[in-house]
Motif scaffolding. Structure first.
Motif, PDB file in Angstrom:
ATOM      1  N   VAL A 181      -8.636   5.742 -13.427  1.00 49.51           N
ATOM      2  CA  VAL A 181      -8.155   6.141 -12.099  1.00 49.51           C
ATOM      3  C   VAL A 181      -9.228   5.834 -11.064  1.00 49.51           C
ATOM      4  N   HIS A 182     -10.482   6.173 -11.376  1.00 59.73           N
ATOM      5  CA  HIS A 182     -11.585   5.900 -10.444  1.00 59.73           C
ATOM      6  C   HIS A 182     -11.825   4.402 -10.294  1.00 59.73           C
ATOM      7  N   LEU A 183     -11.638   3.638 -11.369  1.00 54.16           N
ATOM      8  CA  LEU A 183     -11.787   2.186 -11.270  1.00 54.16           C
ATOM      9  C   LEU A 183     -10.800   1.610 -10.263  1.00 54.16           C
ATOM     10  N   TRP A 184      -9.534   1.967 -10.422  1.00 49.50           N
ATOM     11  CA  TRP A 184      -8.514   1.424  -9.518  1.00 49.50           C
ATOM     12  C   TRP A 184      -8.661   1.981  -8.109  1.00 49.50           C
ATOM     13  N   LEU A 185      -9.157   3.199  -7.982  1.00 45.88           N
ATOM     14  CA  LEU A 185      -9.411   3.741  -6.651  1.00 45.88           C
ATOM     15  C   LEU A 185     -10.545   2.973  -5.981  1.00 45.88           C
ATOM     16  N   ALA A 186     -11.556   2.585  -6.764  1.00 43.88           N
ATOM     17  CA  ALA A 186     -12.634   1.760  -6.214  1.00 43.88           C
ATOM     18  C   ALA A 186     -12.072   0.445  -5.678  1.00 43.88           C
ATOM     19  N   TYR A 187     -11.163  -0.153  -6.427  1.00 49.08           N
ATOM     20  CA  TYR A 187     -10.535  -1.402  -5.978  1.00 49.08           C
ATOM     21  C   TYR A 187      -9.696  -1.166  -4.719  1.00 49.08           C
ATOM     22  N   ALA A 188      -8.975  -0.047  -4.683  1.00 49.17           N
ATOM     23  CA  ALA A 188      -8.152   0.266  -3.505  1.00 49.17           C
ATOM     24  C   ALA A 188      -9.026   0.469  -2.269  1.00 49.17           C
ATOM     25  N   GLU A 242      -6.068   8.747  -5.170  1.00 50.80           N
ATOM     26  CA  GLU A 242      -6.859   9.926  -4.799  1.00 50.80           C
ATOM     27  C   GLU A 242      -6.236  11.183  -5.395  1.00 50.80           C
ATOM     28  N   ALA A 243      -4.911  11.244  -5.408  1.00 50.67           N
ATOM     29  CA  ALA A 243      -4.226  12.405  -5.974  1.00 50.67           C
ATOM     30  C   ALA A 243      -4.439  12.506  -7.481  1.00 50.67           C
ATOM     31  N   GLY A 244      -4.769  11.382  -8.112  1.00 51.94           N
ATOM     32  CA  GLY A 244      -4.952  11.382  -9.561  1.00 51.94           C
ATOM     33  C   GLY A 244      -6.381  11.609 -10.016  1.00 51.94           C
ATOM     34  N   ARG A 245      -7.320  11.800  -9.066  1.00 52.00           N
ATOM     35  CA  ARG A 245      -8.729  11.957  -9.465  1.00 52.00           C
ATOM     36  C   ARG A 245      -8.957  13.183 -10.339  1.00 52.00           C
ATOM     37  N   ALA A 246      -8.189  14.232 -10.091  1.00 53.99           N
ATOM     38  CA  ALA A 246      -8.386  15.479 -10.835  1.00 53.99           C
ATOM     39  C   ALA A 246      -7.993  15.353 -12.306  1.00 53.99           C
ATOM     40  N   LEU A 247      -7.328  14.264 -12.677  1.00 55.14           N
ATOM     41  CA  LEU A 247      -6.895  14.095 -14.061  1.00 55.14           C
ATOM     42  C   LEU A 247      -8.048  13.710 -14.984  1.00 55.14           C
ATOM     43  N   GLY A 248      -9.185  13.341 -14.396  1.00 54.40           N
ATOM     44  CA  GLY A 248     -10.370  13.089 -15.203  1.00 54.40           C
ATOM     45  C   GLY A 248     -10.349  11.809 -15.998  1.00 54.40           C
ATOM     46  N   ARG A 249      -9.606  10.806 -15.532  1.00 55.48           N
ATOM     47  CA  ARG A 249      -9.544   9.535 -16.245  1.00 55.48           C
ATOM     48  C   ARG A 249     -10.403   8.497 -15.533  1.00 55.48           C
ATOM     49  N   ALA A 250     -11.250   7.810 -16.286  1.00 54.92           N
ATOM     50  CA  ALA A 250     -12.153   6.827 -15.700  1.00 54.92           C
ATOM     51  C   ALA A 250     -11.400   5.693 -15.025  1.00 54.92           C
ATOM     52  N   LEU A 286       1.702  -4.962  -4.165  1.00 53.52           N
ATOM     53  CA  LEU A 286       2.660  -5.092  -3.063  1.00 53.52           C
ATOM     54  C   LEU A 286       1.977  -5.016  -1.698  1.00 53.52           C
ATOM     55  N   ASN A 287       0.636  -4.978  -1.699  1.00 57.81           N
ATOM     56  CA  ASN A 287      -0.170  -4.891  -0.464  1.00 57.81           C
ATOM     57  C   ASN A 287       0.066  -3.596   0.307  1.00 57.81           C
ATOM     58  N   ASP A 288       0.525  -2.563  -0.363  1.00 63.21           N
ATOM     59  CA  ASP A 288       0.681  -1.246   0.254  1.00 63.21           C
ATOM     60  C   ASP A 288      -0.588  -0.443  -0.047  1.00 63.21           C
ATOM     61  N   VAL A 289      -1.689  -0.856   0.588  1.00 65.13           N
ATOM     62  CA  VAL A 289      -3.008  -0.351   0.220  1.00 65.13           C
ATOM     63  C   VAL A 289      -3.165   1.124   0.559  1.00 65.13           C
ATOM     64  N   SER A 290      -2.711   1.546   1.739  1.00 60.73           N
ATOM     65  CA  SER A 290      -2.896   2.942   2.132  1.00 60.73           C
ATOM     66  C   SER A 290      -2.163   3.890   1.186  1.00 60.73           C
ATOM     67  N   ARG A 291      -0.982   3.506   0.757  1.00 62.18           N
ATOM     68  CA  ARG A 291      -0.238   4.352  -0.181  1.00 62.18           C
ATOM     69  C   ARG A 291      -0.913   4.347  -1.552  1.00 62.18           C
ATOM     70  N   ALA A 292      -1.461   3.208  -1.953  1.00 62.98           N
ATOM     71  CA  ALA A 292      -2.171   3.141  -3.234  1.00 62.98           C
ATOM     72  C   ALA A 292      -3.378   4.068  -3.228  1.00 62.98           C
ATOM     73  N   VAL A 293      -4.107   4.098  -2.103  1.00 60.25           N
ATOM     74  CA  VAL A 293      -5.259   4.990  -1.990  1.00 60.25           C
ATOM     75  C   VAL A 293      -4.819   6.444  -2.161  1.00 60.25           C
ATOM     76  N   LYS A 294      -3.743   6.833  -1.502  1.00 60.06           N
ATOM     77  CA  LYS A 294      -3.254   8.210  -1.611  1.00 60.06           C
ATOM     78  C   LYS A 294      -2.823   8.529  -3.043  1.00 60.06           C
ATOM     79  N   THR A 295      -2.136   7.585  -3.671  1.00 62.85           N
ATOM     80  CA  THR A 295      -1.688   7.785  -5.060  1.00 62.85           C
ATOM     81  C   THR A 295      -2.869   8.026  -5.992  1.00 62.85           C
TER      82      THR A 295
END
Length: 296
Positions: free
Chosen positions: A219-226, A209-217, A198-207
């Motif tokens: 999450v980091h992949l999609w955060l890299a894309y964001a 980033e909040a999920g990094r502590a879950l330890g799922r690879a 939806l091109n809501d990039v800043s909100r995607a980054v926050k979403t």
């Protein structure tokens, strides 16, 4: 036995077993297939249909129709079938999402009843029926249309809507899934991917980033894309490296195709770098020269 499938491709596809083979035929659709044109065939090996798919193509130097070899992955949990294709340069196909992704997914009977005319639209119904006994479990499930036909969870529905390109609807389902389970990494990834679509990039980054502590690879992949979409190359590479460190590897998964394609060059660089690091660790270290050391 039969049920409805939703495909972003052919129009109505009738699937049946012929011996050990699953065969799909179609009429009309974006390709304008003649009545009962065979568009899919193959044999199952576990949950992968090994066969071919008929695609129509657009482009000045492209064959109008071509049978492409295919590995169609069947998900026994939700009945979804996906395959990735690489078309020749300059060619595109109206039956593939982003000219690369084939998607066939089950619909509930209620959804079919609400919109009976959807078979002629870009998102269409696909019928499936079984005519053979003794087929393996994957083939039997596809042929009998055994996706989940009843009520599905918000997470599952979000994933289906996202795969179909309905990011706004998917976002609401993932938000509901997270309200029920805030530690659902799959819902975090889905919500972040929906926001990026939806091109809501800043909100995607926050979403994400909040999920990094879950330890799922992933999450980091999609955060890299964001981060890449945000224009932050250094953070993008750092997050991609963490995805690798947590065990992520590029594997052509349909759900990760957008992020993987966008990060392709960085993925190659980091793969090469990590391989070099592994090689250096395997090189034996020569003992330092000293008293009693005969190494020249």
């Amino acid at each position: 036995m039969s049920s409805s499938y939703q495909g972003d491709s052919y129009g109505v596809v009738s699937m049946r077993m012929q011996g050990d083979q699953l065969v799909g035929v179609a009429t009309g659709g974006p390709c304008g297939f003649e009545p009962d044109t065979e568009v899919l065939s193959g044999e199952f090996q576990d949950n992968v249909l090994v066969g071919q798919v008929l695609l129509c193509q657009l482009g000045p130097h492209c064959e109008p129709r071509v049978n492409q070899p295919a590995l169609v992955v069947f998900n026994p949990d939700d009945g979804v079938m996906t395959a990735l294709f690489r078309l020749k340069d300059g060619c595109r196909s109206p039956v593939l999402k982003n000219d690369s992704l084939l998607l066939l997914r089950p619909l509930s009977r209620d959804a079919e009843a609400v919109a009976p005319g959807r078979a002629a639209s870009a998102t269409t119904a696909v019928a499936a029926s079984s005519t053979a006994d003794g087929a393996n479990s994957s083939a039997a499930q596809v042929a009998a249309g055994l996706g989940r036909q009843g009520e599905v969870s918000p997470l599952e529905e979000g994933q289906r809507q996202l795969a179909a390109g309905n990011a706004g609807v998917a976002q609401r389902h993932f938000e509901l899934a997270l309200s029920k389970d805030p530690r659902s990494a799959a819902a975090v990834v889905g919500l972040g991917a929906s926001q990026l679509m939806l091109n809501d990039v800043s909100r995607a980054v926050k979403t994400l980033e909040a999920g990094r502590a879950l330890g799922r690879a992933d999450v980091h992949l999609w955060l890299a894309y964001a981060y890449q979409r945000e224009g932050n190359r250094n953070r993008s590479r750092e997050s991609l490296r963490k995805a690798f460190e947590q065990g992520w590897m590029p594997a052509g998964r349909a759900a990760e195709a957008v992020a993987e394609q966008a990060l392709r060059e960085d993925i190659k660089d980091i793969e090469t770098l990590m391989q070099q690091q592994r090689t250096r660790k395997r090189v034996p270290v020569r003992p330092s020269a000293g008293v009693g050391n005969t190494t020249p």
